[in-house]
Design an enzyme around this catalytic site. Structure first.
Site, short mmCIF file in Angstrom:
data_model
loop_
_atom_site.label_atom_id
_atom_site.label_comp_id
_atom_site.label_asym_id
_atom_site.label_seq_id
_atom_site.Cartn_x
_atom_site.Cartn_y
_atom_site.Cartn_z
N ASN A 143 0.93 -1.15 -0.12
CA ASN A 143 -0.29 0.26 -0.19
C ASN A 143 1.07 1.33 0.27
O ASN A 143 1.15 1.61 1.21
CB ASN A 143 -1.02 -0.57 1.08
CG ASN A 143 -1.73 1.01 1.07
OD1 ASN A 143 -2.32 1.54 0.52
ND2 ASN A 143 -3.18 0.96 2.02
N ASN A 148 -5.44 6.68 -0.91
CA ASN A 148 -6.59 6.02 -2.08
C ASN A 148 -7.23 4.70 -2.20
O ASN A 148 -7.78 4.22 -2.67
CB ASN A 148 -5.48 5.57 -3.74
CG ASN A 148 -4.12 4.99 -3.94
OD1 ASN A 148 -4.71 4.03 -3.28
ND2 ASN A 148 -4.05 5.15 -4.35
N ASP A 149 -7.19 3.90 -0.84
CA ASP A 149 -7.77 2.70 -0.46
C ASP A 149 -9.22 3.04 -0.61
O ASP A 149 -9.55 2.05 -1.23
CB ASP A 149 -7.50 2.40 0.68
CG ASP A 149 -6.06 2.46 1.17
OD1 ASP A 149 -4.85 2.51 0.63
OD2 ASP A 149 -5.69 1.83 2.61
N GLY A 168 -6.24 -2.18 -0.58
CA GLY A 168 -5.71 -0.91 -0.64
C GLY A 168 -4.10 -0.81 -0.89
O GLY A 168 -3.17 -0.22 -1.47
N ASP A 170 -1.76 -0.49 -4.49
CA ASP A 170 -1.89 -0.47 -5.05
C ASP A 170 -0.17 -0.23 -6.11
O ASP A 170 0.44 -0.81 -6.38
CB ASP A 170 -1.86 1.30 -5.10
CG ASP A 170 -0.81 2.07 -3.72
OD1 ASP A 170 -0.01 1.24 -4.00
OD2 ASP A 170 -1.35 2.94 -3.09
N ASP A 335 -6.22 -12.79 -20.78
CA ASP A 335 -6.42 -13.44 -19.93
C ASP A 335 -8.49 -14.17 -20.75
O ASP A 335 -8.14 -14.11 -21.88
CB ASP A 335 -7.83 -12.60 -18.81
CG ASP A 335 -8.62 -13.07 -17.40
OD1 ASP A 335 -7.73 -13.59 -17.02
OD2 ASP A 335 -9.98 -13.34 -17.62
N GLU A 364 -3.51 -16.37 -21.74
CA GLU A 364 -4.04 -17.49 -20.96
C GLU A 364 -5.06 -18.71 -21.15
O GLU A 364 -6.10 -18.42 -21.41
CB GLU A 364 -4.75 -17.25 -19.23
CG GLU A 364 -4.94 -17.68 -18.44
CD GLU A 364 -6.29 -17.43 -17.53
OE1 GLU A 364 -6.37 -18.72 -16.36
OE2 GLU A 364 -7.05 -16.93 -18.26
#
Ligand code: CA
Length: 621
Positions: A143, A148-149, A168, A170, A335, A364
């Site tokens: 974090n 910005n959480d 949290g 980032d 993905d 993937e």
């Protein structure tokens, strides 16, 4: 659910108000995606999606040297227009004003920026076998910015006590620890998706994107992401962006007002994918199963995008190019590759490789078997009836083999033979050396757990992944023996990296509070990964392996100047080095070597014991 929906609508209203803010002379600004583009791209066509109330009733108009509006398309929804532009090779960068007229008034104006393409952009070199990739789940690593959480407009708030909540972490958290990542010997970073996931729950993992052009504000800003890539490049670390074409998040702004009914794959009632990717390559597959596989939704909160819609197809292709150019990427991890329309994916790959011939993209392909994995990989001679043009796939069969092999007694098909048989099927690939190989990942039980928390197995398995063919990828925390079982829930395999939060008592970045085993593992990973940077035979050398005998698996990596010999002893007892005559086509009579894991010179390797459940990595002199 109703409450969440209400917040979503309120938020959408807020967004629209901002987007439709009054332009200088009373005209409004529509939402346009891609929001800007570049001159000098090899493909000169660009398709803009324009979104504003009643935009389809307007007539768009632009005057800009070298740019031509060649087609205007409507979808049946009056709030959307699609503009096809031709950007001539000699068009210069600048601001291109697009007017949208109605009843002799200019109703909307968009000042579209054409940026100058950075020189060398098309020649960028993608990640490859010379890399060890670090996979980081950004919410769970560090974090860097507690401010910005929780962000206004973002539905889910941070809750570090909830295994499935946001914790949290980032982009700044990863950027702050690049020195550690570099010292550990990682040369590439793959972050799980960083784009906005404004969903009420499970938003931390990033795979339910609600804005394809915006980094989630709880991770940072687009600028933070670009600076992160720049900082990585300064250390010689490559960046791979995780992208999702198969689905979006239910909270995506367009879900309230779709461009057309067929923008997403819709069903009379919620229908989940059957998750049976083998149907794509199955010659006996029923259409019913294939349709459900590709068009069923991945989850209730993940609407399935319809790549068969021409506008959607262009939208996704341009979005990926936009991020490559904007952020300066070195690779893409796509993905759920088999879940998207495969004709579309091939078209995407052709476009990417035309625009960036030396770029790399890994798809993937989460499949159990070799052939149904290789089906998705590039095949110039179209051995499976088509060529996907996909340069790299995730090698799940090798993961599954390695998961079992070190726990088993040797039989014809078990133990070391498992590794041997997976690699013996490499004829299925044009280039198996670009497969991404991994002991675990963010969807699997943690590697140390899979190894039964046995340090010897852990070390032997890692030695295998660092030295066999392929591009090794290591999940964050593997180096400090993070554990977790997948069946208990994904939160348990995506725990916070120790030391990433100010309040953490253990700090893996500094070593404070780590156990002796953790420190030992960390040193081992650091040693091998840094050694691997210089071991060019692992970057371009061919693999020659010998049939495992008596629980001993011996293989070589060979190029013009180097010979690397690897011996894995899967027995619970030390074993004398096997007679070396059998390996003479690789050894050529040499007996002197430097053993990498123990950092020692060996005068005659024929005389040594291979300790139980361990590896020897021998640089032959
Ligand atoms: Ca934060």
């Amino acid at each position: 659910m109703i409450v969440n929906h209400y917040y979503m609508k309120t938020f959408l209203y807020f967004v629209l108000l901002t987007l439709f803010s009054i332009f200088a002379n009373g005209q409004k600004t529509p939402l346009v995606e891609p929001p800007f583009w570049w001159t000098g791209m090899k493909v000169t066509e660009l398709q803009l999606m324009v979104y504003a109330e009643g935009i389809a009733y307007t007539a768009p108009r632009l005057v800009y040297p070298g740019v031509h509006l060649i087609k205007v398309s409507k979808t049946g929804n009056p709030d959307y227009l699609f503009l096809d532009l031709q950007i001539d090779q000699d068009a210069g960068p600048g601001i291109m004003r697009i007017d949208f007229d109605r009843d002799e008034d200019v109703r909307y104006v968009y000042e579209y920026e054409l940026k100058e393409r950075i020189s060398g952009s098309a020649e960028r070199i993608g990640f490859g076998p010379d890399d060890v990739i670090l996979l980081v789940m950004p919410d769970r690593f560090s974090n860097g910015d507690p401010a910005n959480d929780n962000m206004p407009g973002m539905l889910e708030k941070a809750d570090r006590n909830n295994p499935d909540g946001r914790h949290g972490g980032d982009i700044k958290g990863v950027a702050d620890h690049l020195a550690y990542i570099d010292e550990m010997g990682f040369t590439a970073i793959w972050l799980n998706p960083v784009l906005e996931n404004n969903n009420p729950k499970y938003s931390y993992h990033g795979y339910a994107i609600t804005d394809f052009y915006k980094v989630d504000p709880r991770f940072g800003t687009n600028t933070d992401y670009i600076h992160f890539v720049r900082d990585c490049h300064e250390l010689g670390i490559r960046v791979i962006m995780d992208m999702v074409f198969n689905h979006c998040g239910y909270g995506h702004w367009w879900m309230e007002n779709l461009p057309s009914e067929d923008w997403i794959n819709q069903w009379p009632e919620f229908t989940r994918s059957n998750f049976r990717s083998p149907v794509n390559s199955d010659p006996h597959a029923a259409e019913f199963d294939k349709t459900k596989m590709q068009n069923g939704w991945f989850d209730t909160n993940m609407p399935d995008l319809n790549q068969g819609n021409e506008f959607m197809a262009n939208y996704l292709i341009q979005n990926s190019i936009w991020w490559v150019e904007f952020a300066g990427l070195d690779g893409i991890r796509m993905d759920t590759y088999p879940y998207s329309d495969q004709e579309f994916m091939t078209r995407w790959m052709k476009r990417m490789r035309f625009e960036y011939p030396d770029f790399n993209i890994v798809g993937e392909a989460w499949l159990q078997k070799e052939a149904i994995t290789a089906y998705y990989a590039e095949s110039e001679n179209e051995r499976f009836g088509y060529n996907s043009h996909l340069p790299s796939v995730t090698d799940f069969p090798l993961h599954f083999a390695a998961d079992k092999a070190f726990h088993e007694r040797e039989t014809w098909t078990e133990g070391m033979a498992r590794l041997y048989y997976v690699l013996a099927q490499d004829f299925l690939y044009d280039n198996p050396y670009t497969n991404v190989i991994f002991p675990d990942n963010h969807d699997l039980s943690r590697y140390y757990t899979l190894m039964g928390e046995d340090m010897n197995k852990y070390k032997m398995g890692l030695a295998f992944f660092y030295t066999t063919r392929g591009i090794p990828m290591v999940y964050y925390g593997t180096e400090v023996l993070m554990e977790g079982e997948e069946h208990k829930g994904h939160g348990y395999i995506r725990r916070d990296f120790p030391g990433g939060w100010d309040e953490d008592e253990v700090n893996a970045f500094t070593g404070d509070g780590l156990s002796a085993d953790q420190l030992e593992a960390q040193q081992y990973v650091k040693l091998l990964q840094n050694w691997r940077k210089q071991a060019t035979v692992l970057h371009d050398g061919k693999l020659v392996h010998f049939i495992p005998e008596g629980g001993i698996y011996v293989y070589f990596r060979l190029n013009d100047t180097e010979t690397l010999m690897v011996v894995l002893n899967n027995n619970d007892k030390p074993v004398k080095m096997p007679a070396l005559d059998r390996f003479d086509e690789c050894l050529k009579g040499e007996r002197k070597a430097f053993e990498v894991t123990r950092q020692m010179k060996i005068e005659d390797i024929s005389t040594i014991l291979v300790p139980s459940k361990s590896s020897l990595i021998l640089e032959i002199e």
